[in-house]
Write an enzyme that holds these catalytic residues in place. Structure first.
Site, mmCIF file in Angstrom:
data_model
loop_
_atom_site.group_PDB
_atom_site.id
_atom_site.type_symbol
_atom_site.label_atom_id
_atom_site.label_comp_id
_atom_site.label_asym_id
_atom_site.label_seq_id
_atom_site.Cartn_x
_atom_site.Cartn_y
_atom_site.Cartn_z
ATOM 1 C CB SER A 128 -0.906 0.005 1.237
ATOM 2 O OG SER A 128 -1.532 1.256 1.413
ATOM 3 C CE1 TYR A 155 -4.515 -2.219 4.559
ATOM 4 C CE2 TYR A 155 -3.764 -0.005 4.009
ATOM 5 C CZ TYR A 155 -4.125 -1.276 3.619
ATOM 6 O OH TYR A 155 -4.097 -1.623 2.289
#
Length: 323
Positions: A128, A155
């Site tokens: 990500s 995350y």
């Protein structure tokens, strides 16, 4: 090729699996169909896949390492595209252990299964853009050579941990791997927790939208078809000698949040009532991909700009939800 796609009922997994089937690969899709967002959307995505020849759906928790290892051993996959994970920056603030199980234990289970899979050519996995932490708007695109040790959400921290774990397994066991740092993927069949999806639902329902960061944020919105181009392009080009690459995949054209909202208003033919709010914990100010490495390796060149991509998403949304 015979390919395992984890998270096949998810947004990117669904689109990637269709592309692989289109070109003649056989695909086993794995998903746990959790309720992070409406499982009906996941089942609808899966239904478009199970109707196709060459596809087999398996319901499984990634963190069930024994079951996953048996699946990989028994099916004899040529490659694994690991897209299954617990998504969402804000959700990680309130539900941290969901990320420990899915993103850490799940990624480790995939690595262990691949380690014992003879003949595996390549493991491609999703990282990500959030690993870069918070950066100011402006300047050059984020480069893979820049530091990525200060994530601002759990995350993001799990995604950076995935990269470190994969690097270790490539070093120890010579498993060819490529991690792709996705930059704000959007488009038809997207995730309801993403801004474009949520804004569309609320505007059509006549509800106000919440604009975080007082609208002073920018994202490198990347259309789903362009993302799949990059995933498949990388899949066919594993690193040599069991190496490990980490590559950005984005549109290379960050757009301000307020500009995105204006494009959406035009596509919907409605003006949004906006509630301006401060930044939320874990959010970042801007994302901006430098994709020179991906382009050099695969010829990657994003084709869909945001205004066109939003129009395509709105057409899908209206048809799917009959609004």
């Amino acid at each position: 090729m015979q390919i395992l796609v984890t998270g096949a009922a998810g947004f990117v997994g669904h689109a990637t699996t269709h592309r692989l089937l289109d070109r003649g690969d056989s695909v086993v899709g794995l998903d746990n169909f959790n309720d992070y967002y409406d499982p009906a959307l996941k089942h609808a995505r899966a239904a478009t896949l199970t109707a196709r020849a060459g596809f087999d759906m398996v319901t499984m928790d990634l963190a069930d390492a024994d079951a996953l290892a048996a699946l990989v051993r028994d099916r004899g996959f040529d490659a694994v595209v690991h897209l299954g994970a617990q998504a969402g920056v804000r959700y990680s603030i309130t539900n941290p252990f969901a990320y420990e199980r899915s993103n850490l234990l799940g990624h480790l289970a995939v690595l262990e299964a691949c380690r014992h899979a003879p003949g595996l050519r390549h493991l491609v996995y999703a990282s990500s853009s959030s690993v870069y932490g918070d950066r100011p708007m402006g300047g050059a695109g984020f480069r893979e050579t820049e530091a990525s040790e200060t994530p601002v959400s759990l995350y993001a921290a799990t995604k950076r941990a995935n990269e470190l774990m994969s690097g270790c397994y490539a070093h120890l066991y010579r498993i060819p791997q490529t991690g792709l740092r996705f930059f704000t993927v959007y488009g038809p069949w997207g995730r309801p927790d993403m801004a474009l999806f949520g804004f569309t639902r609320k505007i059509l329902a006549g509800e106000p939208i919440e604009v975080f960061g007082n609208g002073r944020m920018a994202r490198d919105f990347t259309y789903i078809d362009d993302i799949v181009d990059g995933v498949v392009g990388v899949l066919d080009r594993p690193p040599a000698d069991g190496g490990h690459d980490v590559l950005n995949i984005g549109n290379t054209n960050p757009v301000g949040l307020m500009d995105m909202i204006m494009m959406l208003e035009r596509a919907l033919g409605r003006e949004a009532e906006k509630i301006m709010l401060p930044m939320q914990p874990g959010d970042v100010t801007a994302t901006f991909a430098d994709t020179a490495r991906l382009t050099a390796k695969t010829g990657y060149a994003p084709k869909v700009m945001l205004a066109e991509g939003i129009e395509r998403f709105v057409r899908w949304y209206r048809a799917f939800y009959a609004v």
